[in-house]
Enzyme design. Structure first.
Site, PDB file in Angstrom:
ATOM      1  N   GLU A 228     -93.648 -92.215  69.590  1.00 33.90           N
ATOM      2  CA  GLU A 228     -92.910 -92.013  68.335  1.00 33.90           C
ATOM      3  C   GLU A 228     -92.570 -90.535  68.285  1.00 33.90           C
ATOM      4  O   GLU A 228     -93.421 -89.687  68.051  1.00 33.90           O
ATOM      5  CB  GLU A 228     -93.750 -92.438  67.133  1.00 33.90           C
ATOM      6  CG  GLU A 228     -92.912 -92.677  65.887  1.00 33.90           C
ATOM      7  CD  GLU A 228     -93.068 -91.610  64.830  1.00 33.90           C
ATOM      8  OE1 GLU A 228     -92.320 -90.601  64.907  1.00 33.90           O
ATOM      9  OE2 GLU A 228     -93.914 -91.766  63.950  1.00 33.90           O
ATOM     10  N   CYS A 262     -91.240 -86.912  60.483  1.00 34.77           N
ATOM     11  CA  CYS A 262     -90.365 -87.444  61.534  1.00 34.77           C
ATOM     12  C   CYS A 262     -89.284 -88.332  60.940  1.00 34.77           C
ATOM     13  O   CYS A 262     -88.114 -88.261  61.324  1.00 34.77           O
ATOM     14  CB  CYS A 262     -91.180 -88.233  62.551  1.00 34.77           C
ATOM     15  SG  CYS A 262     -92.388 -87.255  63.461  1.00 34.77           S
TER      16      CYS A 262
END
Length: 456
Positions: A228, A262
């Site tokens: 990720e 993120c």
């Protein structure tokens, strides 16, 4: 000579603590302990695993104040947001304790006398970032441990206090020693761990550069990875959207955790008829945000986690302005102690500018104007990243069409971006691959084994 990971208060610059890094012999012992724990844990009853998760949730709630303060002091997260992170982790444990066993139960197939089972694969090395010091770790660790794996954490050096506290939490449960192992090592130590045959797989949350390097090493050792990585998430607002709600969502989506998320909204793509009004309302709302000491409950924005990250962000802002963007708000480092950066809005950002093509990991929003919905979609997909996207429109047909055509791992329609154990999270393109949370996250690190009976 012993090397140390240094924990430093980003609000003051003061050193909080130094944590000694493992030497080769200590790393070897840590990996051996994790492997030994796996040999027993893989055969543990599901009831015991569930009990560990419930105990962990209780520990998180009992030590909430201590954990909250550690997050705030080490990476600057405003205290109210840090507290929410701790409690979210406790809820994660509760949810997996209740629903996880069904995800790992044997599943029948369409073939008579054949079924699927979910077996653990071994010790998992997890290389984790600092921006959600507990959540990023536990959202993976909880499901991996529930599946019968053991977990080896290499955390970011600036949040080793949080990492140590997490190790303490697990020690207070019935998880065997080595079920959760903290290794404080440098990049060379990570490489040693990846190559070690006792490590079965690797999970990474971090930058594209780090993810690519680790995945390359893991691939050479034929080990699975789940990545990720970064994001430049688009936030599309069309002309028919509820502008009041869209602006509220935009502020949260960009400035929560001081913009260090993120999945944060980063590229604001606004349809032309409402672009000026959105900019005005958005600017007024951002001006109203309070920034300062993250231990003060009234402050929504704190310092950035590290000085080098602030400098990198400032250089991206300056470069975007040189490229022709318009500065609406902020655009400067705050003088004095701490890594504070003024909440910033850049407008007239085009698809070739730095703020559009790169990830802005801090309190900076980039506004671009789209001619129409089709152009908005084109701009949104014009990125090497593909983590998540947000769309605001009153037209359900357009919203559903965009959700099918957006090249991202998640799409949020007329609502805030979020992560929740009930639904999966993950990206495409350079935002990574593989999934965390929900049953997909549990199964990522399982040997999905087929069992045939009486096959002749």
């Amino acid at each position: 000579m012993t090397e140390y990971a240094i924990s430093r208060n980003p609000a003051t610059g003061e050193i909080i603590a130094r944590y000694p890094m493992l030497n080769a012999a200590e790393l070897e012992q840590s990996l051996a302990t994790s492997a030994n724990a796996f040999a027993a844990w893989r055969h543990s009853a599901m009831s015991i695993r569930v009990a560990v998760l419930r105990q962990l949730g209780e520990q998180l709630r009992q030590r909430e104040a201590e954990l909250t303060r550690s997050i705030t002091l080490e990476m600057g997260k405003p205290v109210a947001q840090a507290r929410a992170e701790v409690l979210k982790c406790a809820s994660l444990c509760d949810w997996y304790a209740e629903h996880g066993p069904a995800m790992l139960a044997d599943q029948p197939t369409q073939v008579p006398d054949a079924w699927q089972t979910f077996r653990p694969v071994g010790p998992i090395l997890a290389v984790m970032p600092w921006n959600f010091p507990l959540w990023q770790v536990l959202r993976g660790a909880v499901s991996m441990i529930l599946a019968g794996n053991t977990y080896v954490l290499k955390h970011a050096p600036n949040v080793m206090g949080c990492a140590t506290l997490m190790a303490d939490l697990f020690t207070a449960t019935d998880l065997p020693a080595g079920g959760f192992t903290l290794i404080n090592v440098d990049n060379d130590g990570v490489s040693v761990a990846i190559k070690d045959p006792r490590i079965a797989a690797v999970a990474v949350t971090g930058s594209v550069r780090a993810g690519a390097a680790i995945a390359s090493q893991a691939g050479a050792a034929l080990k699975k990875t789940v990545l990720e990585l970064g994001g430049a998430d688009p936030f599309i607002v069309l002309a028919d959207a509820d502008l009041d709600e869209a602006v509220k969502s935009a502020v949260i989506g960009r400035y929560q955790n001081s913009g260090q998320v993120c999945m944060a909204a980063k590229r604001f793509i606004i349809e032309a008829p409402i672009a000026a009004e959105f900019e005005a309302r958005f600017t007024a709302a951002v001006k109203a945000l309070k920034m300062g000491d993250p231990l003060d409950e009234s402050n929504y924005i704190g310092p950035m986690a590290r000085e080098d990250l602030r400098e990198e962000l400032h250089n991206q802002v300056k470069q975007t302005l040189k490229e022709g963007a318009r500065l609406v708000l902020g655009g400067e480092k705050i003088e004095g102690a701490g890594n504070y950066y003024a909440p910033t809005i850049l407008a007239d950002v085009t698809s070739t500018m730095t703020a559009f093509t790169q990830e802005l990991f801090g309190p900076v929003a980039a506004i671009s104007v789209a001619r129409d919905p089709e152009h908005a979609l084109e701009l949104a997909n014009d990125s090497e990243f593909g983590l998540s996207a947000t769309v605001w429109t009153a037209n359900d047909t357009i919203a559903n069409d965009m959700s099918q055509r957006l090249e991202t791992g998640a799409v949020f329609l007329n609502g805030n971006g979020a992560s929740d154990p009930r639904v999966t999270i993950g990206g495409v393109k350079k935002s990574g691959y593989g999934r965390e949370l929900s049953h997909f996250g549990v199964h990522e690190f399982c040997n999905i084994q087929t069992v045939w009976k009486n096959r002749r």
